[in-house]
Structure formats: C-alpha cells, structure tokens
Design a protein around this motif. Structure first.
Motif, short mmCIF file in Angstrom:
data_model
loop_
_atom_site.label_atom_id
_atom_site.label_comp_id
_atom_site.label_asym_id
_atom_site.label_seq_id
_atom_site.Cartn_x
_atom_site.Cartn_y
_atom_site.Cartn_z
N SER A 173 97.55 -60.66 -13.66
CA SER A 173 96.22 -60.79 -14.24
C SER A 173 96.20 -61.91 -15.29
O SER A 173 96.18 -61.68 -16.49
CB SER A 173 95.82 -59.46 -14.89
OG SER A 173 94.51 -59.55 -15.41
N PHE A 227 94.51 -65.29 -16.99
CA PHE A 227 93.29 -66.07 -17.18
C PHE A 227 93.60 -67.55 -17.34
O PHE A 227 92.97 -68.40 -16.72
CB PHE A 227 92.51 -65.57 -18.40
CG PHE A 227 91.28 -66.37 -18.72
CD1 PHE A 227 91.23 -67.23 -19.81
CD2 PHE A 227 90.16 -66.29 -17.89
CE1 PHE A 227 90.10 -67.98 -20.08
CE2 PHE A 227 89.02 -67.04 -18.15
CZ PHE A 227 89.00 -67.88 -19.25
N GLN A 250 95.93 -63.17 -20.69
CA GLN A 250 95.55 -62.39 -19.52
C GLN A 250 94.03 -62.30 -19.40
O GLN A 250 93.30 -62.52 -20.37
CB GLN A 250 96.12 -60.98 -19.62
CG GLN A 250 97.64 -60.93 -19.52
CD GLN A 250 98.14 -59.52 -19.30
OE1 GLN A 250 97.71 -58.82 -18.37
NE2 GLN A 250 99.05 -59.08 -20.14
N ARG A 251 93.55 -61.99 -18.23
CA ARG A 251 92.12 -61.76 -18.00
C ARG A 251 91.66 -60.62 -18.91
O ARG A 251 92.28 -59.56 -18.95
CB ARG A 251 91.86 -61.40 -16.55
CG ARG A 251 92.06 -62.52 -15.58
CD ARG A 251 91.40 -62.21 -14.25
NE ARG A 251 91.86 -63.11 -13.22
CZ ARG A 251 92.81 -62.80 -12.33
NH1 ARG A 251 93.39 -61.61 -12.35
NH2 ARG A 251 93.20 -63.67 -11.43
N GLY A 252 90.57 -60.88 -19.62
CA GLY A 252 90.06 -59.87 -20.54
C GLY A 252 90.77 -59.83 -21.87
O GLY A 252 90.41 -59.07 -22.75
N GLY A 253 91.78 -60.66 -22.01
CA GLY A 253 92.54 -60.70 -23.26
C GLY A 253 92.00 -61.74 -24.21
O GLY A 253 91.23 -62.62 -23.82
N VAL A 254 92.43 -61.65 -25.46
CA VAL A 254 91.97 -62.62 -26.47
C VAL A 254 93.13 -63.33 -27.14
O VAL A 254 92.94 -64.27 -27.90
CB VAL A 254 91.09 -61.94 -27.54
CG1 VAL A 254 89.83 -61.38 -26.89
CG2 VAL A 254 91.87 -60.83 -28.24
#
Length: 121
Positions: free
Chosen positions: A27, A29, A101-105
């Motif tokens: 996952s 980004f 990661q996707r959805g991570g900051v």
C-alpha cells in the motif's frame, strides 16, 4: 503493509559483475529516496548509493566509478549494477525506501531482508 524484496546476490570472482534489484510493493502512495546499504561481518552498516525520485544520485567513495544505481519509478524498483567487484565488496546488501503509505501522512524508512554478495579473490 509494505514489502521490499531484494534479489540478484551471489558468489562471484574478483573483477566480475552482479546486478541487484529491489522491488517495493504494498500500500504505497509515494516513494522519495531509494538506496542500497551494505554490512560486512563485524562492521557497521554503510551507505552504498542512493537515488531520489527526481534522479539525484549519491555514491560512497569506495564504489564510485564501479557501481551504478538506477530506478524505475513506475515499478517502484531500484537497481544496483556492480562492476569490477572486489573482495572488500563482500557483504549483505540491503535496500531501503523512504515512503508514505496510502492514507498515511508521515514518511517512514522501510528495509528489505538483505541479499548476500560474496566476492572471492
């Protein structure tokens, strides 16, 4: 989950070549810097080469002119072409990726499991 999987290590004679690959999957980004590090027995892990997403490259002095790092951003893969190998290049080579990661900051460093490179004299 994110995985980094290295391949391409092995046993070669001095003067020969090897090409390492490291593919990041999961996952993801975005990936910024990818790189190769190595650790010889009884020594600390050291930087070999790094490459940013924009293509900026950094090499350790000990491998300049012999090793070439490259990456395929579409495949999230980094390569290390190692020519004119020397016995002192013997080590476990690790791949590292600085990614979010996707959805991570937040950006985190992820490491591969390592691949053994042995150069005989």
């Amino acid at each position: 989950q994110v995985q980094l999987v290295e391949s391409g290590g092995g046993l070669v004679q001095a003067g020969e070549s090897l090409r390492l690959s490291c593919a990041a999957s999961g996952s993801i980004f975005s990936i910024n810097t990818m790189g190769w590090y190595r650790q010889a027995p009884g020594k600390q892990r050291e930087l070999v080469a790094t490459i940013t997403s924009g293509g900026s490259i950094n090499y350790a002095d000990s491998v300049k002119s012999r090793f070439t790092i490259s990456r395929d951003n579409a495949k999230n893969t980094v390569y290390l072409q190692m020519d004119s190998l020397k016995p002192e290049d013997t080590a476990v080579y690790y791949c590292k990726a600085d990614l979010v990661q996707r959805g991570g900051v937040a950006w985190f460093n992820y490491w591969g499991q390592g691949t053994q490179v042995t150069v005989s004299s």
